[in-house]
Design a protein around this motif. Structure first.
Motif, mmCIF file in Angstrom:
data_model
loop_
_atom_site.group_PDB
_atom_site.id
_atom_site.type_symbol
_atom_site.label_atom_id
_atom_site.label_comp_id
_atom_site.label_asym_id
_atom_site.label_seq_id
_atom_site.Cartn_x
_atom_site.Cartn_y
_atom_site.Cartn_z
ATOM 1 N N ALA A 28 -40.605 -7.185 -66.061
ATOM 2 C CA ALA A 28 -41.521 -8.080 -65.350
ATOM 3 C C ALA A 28 -40.848 -9.429 -65.088
ATOM 4 O O ALA A 28 -41.008 -10.005 -64.003
ATOM 5 C CB ALA A 28 -42.808 -8.264 -66.149
ATOM 6 N N SER A 29 -40.075 -9.919 -66.058
ATOM 7 C CA SER A 29 -39.402 -11.210 -65.860
ATOM 8 C C SER A 29 -38.325 -11.134 -64.786
ATOM 9 O O SER A 29 -37.965 -12.155 -64.203
ATOM 10 C CB SER A 29 -38.805 -11.717 -67.178
ATOM 11 O OG SER A 29 -37.654 -10.977 -67.524
ATOM 12 N N LEU A 30 -37.835 -9.921 -64.520
ATOM 13 C CA LEU A 30 -36.851 -9.732 -63.448
ATOM 14 C C LEU A 30 -37.533 -9.475 -62.102
ATOM 15 O O LEU A 30 -36.872 -9.226 -61.100
ATOM 16 C CB LEU A 30 -35.923 -8.562 -63.785
ATOM 17 C CG LEU A 30 -34.966 -8.821 -64.949
ATOM 18 C CD1 LEU A 30 -34.261 -7.523 -65.357
ATOM 19 C CD2 LEU A 30 -33.940 -9.883 -64.563
ATOM 20 N N GLY A 31 -38.857 -9.520 -62.094
ATOM 21 C CA GLY A 31 -39.588 -9.397 -60.839
ATOM 22 C C GLY A 31 -40.076 -8.008 -60.504
ATOM 23 O O GLY A 31 -40.550 -7.773 -59.390
ATOM 24 N N SER B 286 -24.885 0.820 -51.031
ATOM 25 C CA SER B 286 -26.049 0.658 -51.893
ATOM 26 C C SER B 286 -26.235 -0.769 -52.373
ATOM 27 O O SER B 286 -27.294 -1.116 -52.847
ATOM 28 C CB SER B 286 -25.933 1.571 -53.110
ATOM 29 O OG SER B 286 -26.047 2.891 -52.697
ATOM 30 N N LYS B 287 -25.207 -1.590 -52.260
ATOM 31 C CA LYS B 287 -25.336 -2.959 -52.749
ATOM 32 C C LYS B 287 -26.509 -3.664 -52.087
ATOM 33 O O LYS B 287 -27.212 -4.422 -52.726
ATOM 34 C CB LYS B 287 -24.052 -3.740 -52.505
ATOM 35 C CG LYS B 287 -22.906 -3.286 -53.379
ATOM 36 C CD LYS B 287 -21.683 -4.111 -53.070
ATOM 37 C CE LYS B 287 -20.474 -3.553 -53.775
ATOM 38 N NZ LYS B 287 -19.266 -4.272 -53.443
ATOM 39 N N SER B 288 -26.753 -3.387 -50.813
ATOM 40 C CA SER B 288 -27.851 -4.050 -50.131
ATOM 41 C C SER B 288 -29.202 -3.531 -50.595
ATOM 42 O O SER B 288 -30.199 -4.226 -50.491
ATOM 43 C CB SER B 288 -27.730 -3.835 -48.623
ATOM 44 O OG SER B 288 -27.795 -2.453 -48.324
ATOM 45 N N ALA B 289 -29.255 -2.316 -51.137
ATOM 46 C CA ALA B 289 -30.519 -1.744 -51.580
ATOM 47 C C ALA B 289 -30.893 -2.209 -52.976
ATOM 48 O O ALA B 289 -32.018 -2.047 -53.404
ATOM 49 C CB ALA B 289 -30.435 -0.218 -51.563
ATOM 50 N N VAL B 290 -29.956 -2.792 -53.696
ATOM 51 C CA VAL B 290 -30.187 -3.167 -55.081
ATOM 52 C C VAL B 290 -30.159 -4.683 -55.209
ATOM 53 O O VAL B 290 -29.176 -5.316 -54.880
ATOM 54 C CB VAL B 290 -29.107 -2.545 -55.998
ATOM 55 C CG1 VAL B 290 -29.339 -2.941 -57.439
ATOM 56 C CG2 VAL B 290 -29.098 -1.030 -55.850
ATOM 57 N N ASN B 291 -31.250 -5.255 -55.696
ATOM 58 C CA ASN B 291 -31.333 -6.699 -55.863
ATOM 59 C C ASN B 291 -30.711 -7.177 -57.165
ATOM 60 O O ASN B 291 -30.228 -8.279 -57.264
ATOM 61 C CB ASN B 291 -32.790 -7.158 -55.814
ATOM 62 C CG ASN B 291 -33.405 -6.888 -54.468
ATOM 63 O OD1 ASN B 291 -32.717 -6.879 -53.466
ATOM 64 N ND2 ASN B 291 -34.691 -6.647 -54.440
#
Length: 127
Positions: free
Chosen positions: A36-39, A114-119
């Motif tokens: 949750a703290s990571l959004g 995949s870098k763009s798909a992962v925040n």
């Protein structure tokens, strides 16, 4: 008894055991708070790249506790499979069993998209 019923009963029994142990319940609660703290919110997708382990179950239950989807993958899978799954599910967070998984993402031609798909990426070895 139908085969699927036995499987569901086994999963339910495991969930009862996991939540019955105070240490496991605490791990799930703490991990859910970390997510949750990571959004991570309801409807998000949290992916894991790890082999079977207690932390996998903890991450899974914590993710479900936030009403997010859990997208599992194994370390033995090919990086191009990870890439496809991550691109398809649009994971908000990827939990990796080791730094070598993250290092492979940085150097693998099949993982670059995949870098763009992962925040965010979280790496853990044990709790």
């Amino acid at each position: 008894m139908h085969e699927a019923y036995g499987l569901l009963a086994g999963i339910a029994a495991h969930a009862e055991i996991l939540h019955a142990e105070p240490a496991h319940k605490r791990q799930v609660d703490e991990f859910r708070g970390g997510l949750a703290s990571l959004g991570v919110r309801a409807g998000d997708r949290v992916s894991i790249i790890a082999n079977n382990r207690v932390e996998w179950a903890v991450a899974c239950y914590a993710t479900y506790g936030l009403r997010a989807a859990f997208v599992p993958m194994y370390e033995a899978q090919l990086e191009k499979e990870w890439s496809f799954i991550l691109d398809d599910c649009k994971a908000k967070l990827v939990i990796c069993a080791s730094g070598s998984v993250i290092d492979g993402r940085e150097t693998s031609p099949g993982f670059g998209s995949s870098k763009s798909a992962v925040n965010s990426t979280v790496s853990y070895t044990s709790f």
